[in-house]
Design an enzyme around this catalytic site. Sequence first.
Site, short mmCIF file in Angstrom:
data_model
loop_
_atom_site.label_atom_id
_atom_site.label_comp_id
_atom_site.label_asym_id
_atom_site.label_seq_id
_atom_site.Cartn_x
_atom_site.Cartn_y
_atom_site.Cartn_z
CD GLU A 130 -3.32 0.30 1.96
OE1 GLU A 130 -4.31 -0.45 1.70
OE2 GLU A 130 -3.00 0.79 3.14
CG HIS B 219 7.74 -29.89 1.21
ND1 HIS B 219 8.15 -31.05 0.84
CD2 HIS B 219 8.21 -29.33 2.40
CE1 HIS B 219 9.36 -31.29 1.74
NE2 HIS B 219 9.12 -30.30 2.68
CE LYS C 137 -11.54 3.01 2.54
NZ LYS C 137 -10.67 3.90 3.33
O1 PA5 Z 1 -3.13 1.82 5.91
C1 PA5 Z 1 -3.89 2.54 5.77
O2 PA5 Z 1 -4.18 3.75 6.01
C2 PA5 Z 1 -5.38 1.63 5.62
O3 PA5 Z 1 -5.27 0.14 5.42
C3 PA5 Z 1 -6.19 1.67 6.67
O4 PA5 Z 1 -5.86 1.35 8.03
C4 PA5 Z 1 -7.71 1.03 6.62
O5 PA5 Z 1 -8.31 1.37 5.06
C5 PA5 Z 1 -8.48 1.18 7.61
O6 PA5 Z 1 -8.99 2.54 7.60
P1 PA5 Z 1 -9.55 2.97 9.00
O7 PA5 Z 1 -8.47 3.00 10.38
O8 PA5 Z 1 -9.82 4.41 8.69
O9 PA5 Z 1 -10.99 2.28 9.18
#
Ligand code: PA5
Length: 451
Positions: A278, A307, A421
């Site tokens: 990410e 394996h 989203k």
């Molecule tokens: O790293 C990030 O920003 C994302 O993976 C968030 O942690 C994830 O989308 C969850 O978001 P939130 O904590 O706002 O629910």
Amino acid sequence: MLKYAYHNLLASPHFPSALPKQKLEEAKPACETAHQEILADRSADILGFYNLPETDITHIKGFMAKLDPRFDTMVVLGIGGSALGNKALYSALKTERELPRKLFVYDNVDPVYLHEILASINLDTTIFNIITKSGTTAETMAGYMILVDIIKKKFPNDYRSRIVITTDKEKGFLRQVIKDEGYASFTVPDNVGGRFSILTDVGLVSSAFSGMDITLLLEGAAAMRNRCSSMDIMNNPAYLNGLIHFLYYRQGKNISVMMPYSNSLYDFADWYRQLWAESLGKRKDLKGRDIFVGQTPVKALGTTDQHSQVQLYSEGPNDKVFTFISVESFKHDYTIPNLHPDREEVSYLGDKKLSELLNAERFATEIALTSAMRPNCNIIFPQIDEYHLGEFIMLYEIQTVFTGKLLHINPLDQPGVEAGKIATYALMGKEGFDEERAEIEKYKQEHGLES
Ligand code: PA5
């Protein structure tokens, strides 16, 4: 102290086609720039995770001290950065420490998974920790509404003591809920993004609840942060590993495999997978130009995946960099009894420790991959405990940001997650998404899908 064995990442007589050390020298100016950018971001209070080891945690300790002792289980509701760290820490230490309290992490919207968790817990002795920085994430909100409804109905008079919310200090719908209901709450700092938040209240509350020494975790993180503060890449494991991965990526090694030889550390490979993917998988560079970069992180488990995956790793496309994670001393061990001393097929295993076999197999895989000219390194835990996990977390967080700087991208955002989203909001009928809903209807008609 964690050890970082990187000799199989650099060219040697055993591995002449690996990265020549000269390349590290040549990258010095780029590293210097990246380092300066990190220092500037830290001064601008953008990289808050660097300072987390010094955060005051008395509020967490105070909460734990006042917690009703009947609570022996916590269910965390969260997703991505609001869940993976909690899971990784708990999996790493639950057997090492024989942790006194249980943790479940519901980080999906799978109804059967929710059923499984509900069937495994005693509601009366369970506390629910809803974690979401934004306070709007559909997956977490859905779980929150189901579970809070169950708890309110079952415990109308004391449901409040069973719910804890971890969210932004001011913003978001859940902060309002906290005020209205008077739930206990914790905070996700503004300057720490989700996937870098494991050492904030996000990861520390559930860790302290389950019985971990969170002070030690932060001490380990501080030690690694200090070890990774030098501009000299040969004395900065986060920068060195980041640079080497970057240089291999530029040579076409598009995949980074993390392979712990420890079931306890397998969920940390998942945590790393999110952090690396990410943070570094980006379409645009800092000037807004399309560059489409990012190395794909893959997790594998030693010895199990020897394996399953190692055939591909050693003979398939040479497009991967490997990171083994190994453990020198295990909390529990077994000696293999010499049940058949006169049978050469198995007698060589007799009287050996299981951990000896595990580490021998890791080394054997290292040798096999190196002879197949596949670059690999090893992060060595002397043992699995809070201190070394804290070191590991900080190592990878710094490495990720540094690599992002080398790639000229923003490692802290995630614009690519937004499209999914928005489509979810439109599909589920959220107000303000009519245009997107109309687009989706058009898409369905074009593809002959049911409305
Ligand atoms: O790293 C990030 O920003 C994302 O993976 C968030 O942690 C994830 O989308 C969850 O978001 P939130 O904590 O706002 O629910």
